[in-house]
Write a protein that holds these residues in place. Structure first.
Motif, PDB file in Angstrom:
ATOM      1  N   LYS A   1       0.851  -1.190   0.000  1.00 38.00           N
ATOM      2  CA  LYS A   1       0.000   0.000   0.000  1.00 38.00           C
ATOM      3  C   LYS A   1       0.885   1.238   0.000  1.00 38.00           C
ATOM      4  CE  LYS A   1      -3.542   2.770   0.448  1.00 38.00           C
ATOM      5  NZ  LYS A   1      -4.400   3.047  -0.717  1.00 38.00           N
TER       6      LYS A   1
ATOM      7  N   TYR B   1       1.197   5.579  -0.089  1.00 43.43           N
ATOM      8  CA  TYR B   1       0.615   6.906   0.096  1.00 43.43           C
ATOM      9  C   TYR B   1       1.535   7.863  -0.645  1.00 43.43           C
ATOM     10  CZ  TYR B   1      -2.348   4.865   3.710  1.00 43.43           C
ATOM     11  OH  TYR B   1      -3.263   4.081   4.387  1.00 43.43           O
TER      12      TYR B   1
ATOM     13  N   ALA C   1       3.755   2.505   2.543  1.00 41.51           N
ATOM     14  CA  ALA C   1       3.433   2.321   3.965  1.00 41.51           C
ATOM     15  C   ALA C   1       3.537   0.855   4.347  1.00 41.51           C
ATOM     16  CB  ALA C   1       2.034   2.837   4.251  1.00 41.51           C
TER      17      ALA C   1
ATOM     18  N   GLY D   1       3.653   0.898   9.681  1.00 41.30           N
ATOM     19  CA  GLY D   1       2.730   0.272   8.739  1.00 41.30           C
ATOM     20  C   GLY D   1       1.704  -0.631   9.402  1.00 41.30           C
TER      21      GLY D   1
ATOM     22  N   THR E   1      -1.094   0.138  11.327  1.00 36.45           N
ATOM     23  CA  THR E   1      -2.487   0.558  11.148  1.00 36.45           C
ATOM     24  C   THR E   1      -2.938   0.354   9.710  1.00 36.45           C
ATOM     25  OG1 THR E   1      -2.380   2.144  12.963  1.00 36.45           O
ATOM     26  CG2 THR E   1      -4.066   2.532  11.301  1.00 36.45           C
ATOM     27  N   THR E   2      -2.073   0.640   8.761  1.00 38.78           N
ATOM     28  CA  THR E   2      -2.419   0.452   7.345  1.00 38.78           C
ATOM     29  C   THR E   2      -2.747  -1.013   7.063  1.00 38.78           C
ATOM     30  OG1 THR E   2      -1.031   2.307   6.653  1.00 38.78           O
ATOM     31  CG2 THR E   2      -1.562   0.680   4.971  1.00 38.78           C
ATOM     32  N   THR E   3      -1.946  -1.920   7.588  1.00 35.31           N
ATOM     33  CA  THR E   3      -2.184  -3.353   7.386  1.00 35.31           C
ATOM     34  C   THR E   3      -3.511  -3.767   8.014  1.00 35.31           C
ATOM     35  OG1 THR E   3       0.201  -3.761   7.416  1.00 35.31           O
ATOM     36  CG2 THR E   3      -1.231  -5.669   7.739  1.00 35.31           C
TER      37      THR E   3
ATOM     38  N   LYS F   1      -6.131  -1.860   8.688  1.00 30.67           N
ATOM     39  CA  LYS F   1      -7.251  -1.272   7.936  1.00 30.67           C
ATOM     40  C   LYS F   1      -7.513  -2.045   6.647  1.00 30.67           C
ATOM     41  CE  LYS F   1      -7.248   3.517   9.572  1.00 30.67           C
ATOM     42  NZ  LYS F   1      -6.969   4.923   9.218  1.00 30.67           N
TER      43      LYS F   1
ATOM     44  N   ILE G   1      -9.396   0.147   3.699  1.00 35.18           N
ATOM     45  CA  ILE G   1      -8.609   0.680   2.589  1.00 35.18           C
ATOM     46  C   ILE G   1      -8.280  -0.458   1.633  1.00 35.18           C
ATOM     47  CG2 ILE G   1      -7.568   2.581   3.900  1.00 35.18           C
ATOM     48  CD1 ILE G   1      -5.049   0.910   4.154  1.00 35.18           C
TER      49      ILE G   1
ATOM     50  N   PRO H   1      -5.533  -2.138  -0.947  1.00 35.52           N
ATOM     51  CA  PRO H   1      -4.115  -2.100  -1.322  1.00 35.52           C
ATOM     52  C   PRO H   1      -3.928  -2.046  -2.832  1.00 35.52           C
ATOM     53  CG  PRO H   1      -4.750  -4.335  -0.753  1.00 35.52           C
ATOM     54  CD  PRO H   1      -5.950  -3.474  -0.487  1.00 35.52           C
TER      55      PRO H   1
END
Length: 309
Positions: A10, A12, A17, A40, A42-44, A46, A52, A54
């Motif tokens: 993912k 940004y 991230a 990374g 929180t991104t994973t 989410k 979100i 990817p």
């Protein structure tokens, strides 16, 4: 439900991230997702919760892909965000009823589910209060209740004890451990004691990549390598003790830690132990041991080694 993350990436803008991350979480496992801020985590999480999408890779939750069946996955996941967004002007019962309706729980089941969550999350004495009147610890309990009210198979908790006092942290950890006996849990944190106290397995992420995966004991063993012992000996001079210790074939190095107390740090050769040989040598030479303890590699040291480069 199992979770399988495959080559997740993912971005940004120009920054990755999450960078080609793959791992698996077994049904009923409590996984600690550990890393510094901005690693990374929180991104994973989410992405697993379908918040979100990817650019590359896929996530399978109970065999369903986040690309093809996000609506099915969302029904099976309870999510507690780091900032725990709650409606401050609502009381706990009204808020949980509102969340239950959003999840499509049949109307006749809602009162029972609310009472069950109030009991599970320890909210009996606060249930009629406005959320804005609650302490941070009780607001976290409400956050857990809203994440659990639809009885999901998977619970995702992003920094669940941020901003709590020590007593509240212990209470929330105990609550997570109880919940973890029945559900698959992913718990993110940058606090080492947090994941060690609550998780079956630790996954450390740094700069968007997984750098280690295992239990706390496995991480220590992997980092420690050679046996390291702290030895206190009396009954002879430091020089004589040094000489006799160096006769032991399994000892690689000896450092003197304290002259007066005659404390030594001993490192054994790889895959060997010197404990019995040290004991036998001391008996032969009429020394007595005041201390003989293994030096354990701290999880904090492992974490720093893995994330500060």
């Amino acid at each position: 439900m199992d979770i399988v993350v495959e080559h997740l990436t993912k971005r940004y803008g120009p920054q990755k991230a999450v960078d080609n991350v793959s791992f698996r979480v077994k049904a009923g496992e409590v996984l600690g997702f550990l890393g510094p801020n901005g690693a990374g985590k929180t991104t994973t999480m989410k992405a697993i919760a379908c918040f979100i999408k990817p650019e590359e890779g896929d996530i399978l939750v109970g065999g369903y892909s986040i690309h093809e069946h996000p609506e099915i996955i969302k029904k099976n996941i309870g999510y507690l965000a780091e900032n725990n967004p709650l409606y401050q002007e609502m009381n706990i019962i009204d808020f949980l009823e509102f969340i239950a309706k959003i999840h499509g729980i049949p109307k006749y089941l809602i009162p029972e589910r609310i009472l069950d969550m109030i009991r599970t999350c320890g909210l009996e004495g606060e249930k009629h209060k406005l959320i804005g009147e609650l302490s941070k610890g009780y607001q976290q309990r409400v956050g857990l209740a809203q994440a659990l009210i639809h009885d999901p198979d998977i619970l995702i908790l992003d920094e669940p004890t941020t901003g709590l006092d020590p007593n509240q942290i212990v209470e929330i950890r105990e609550l997570i451990k109880r919940i973890g006996k029945e559900k698959t849990v992913i718990l993110s944190s940058h606090i080492l004691a947090e994941v060690e106290a609550t998780c079956d397995r630790i996954l450390i992420i740094n700069n968007g990549r997984i750098v280690v995966d295992g239990t706390a004991a496995e991480l220590r063993k992997q980092a420690q390598g050679n046996e390291i012992l702290k030895l206190g000996v009396q009954g002879g001079s430091v020089d004589d003790i040094f000489e006799h210790l160096f006769e032991i074939e399994t000892i690689d190095s000896i450092d003197l830690l304290d002259v007066e107390k005659q404390l030594f740090e001993i490192q054994s050769l790889p895959d060997t132990s010197s404990v019995k040989a040290i004991f036998d040598s001391c008996v032969r030479n009429n020394y007595y041991i005041t201390e003989l303890t293994p030096t354990e590699t701290k999880l904090e040291d492992i974490f720093r080694d893995l994330t500060l480069h």
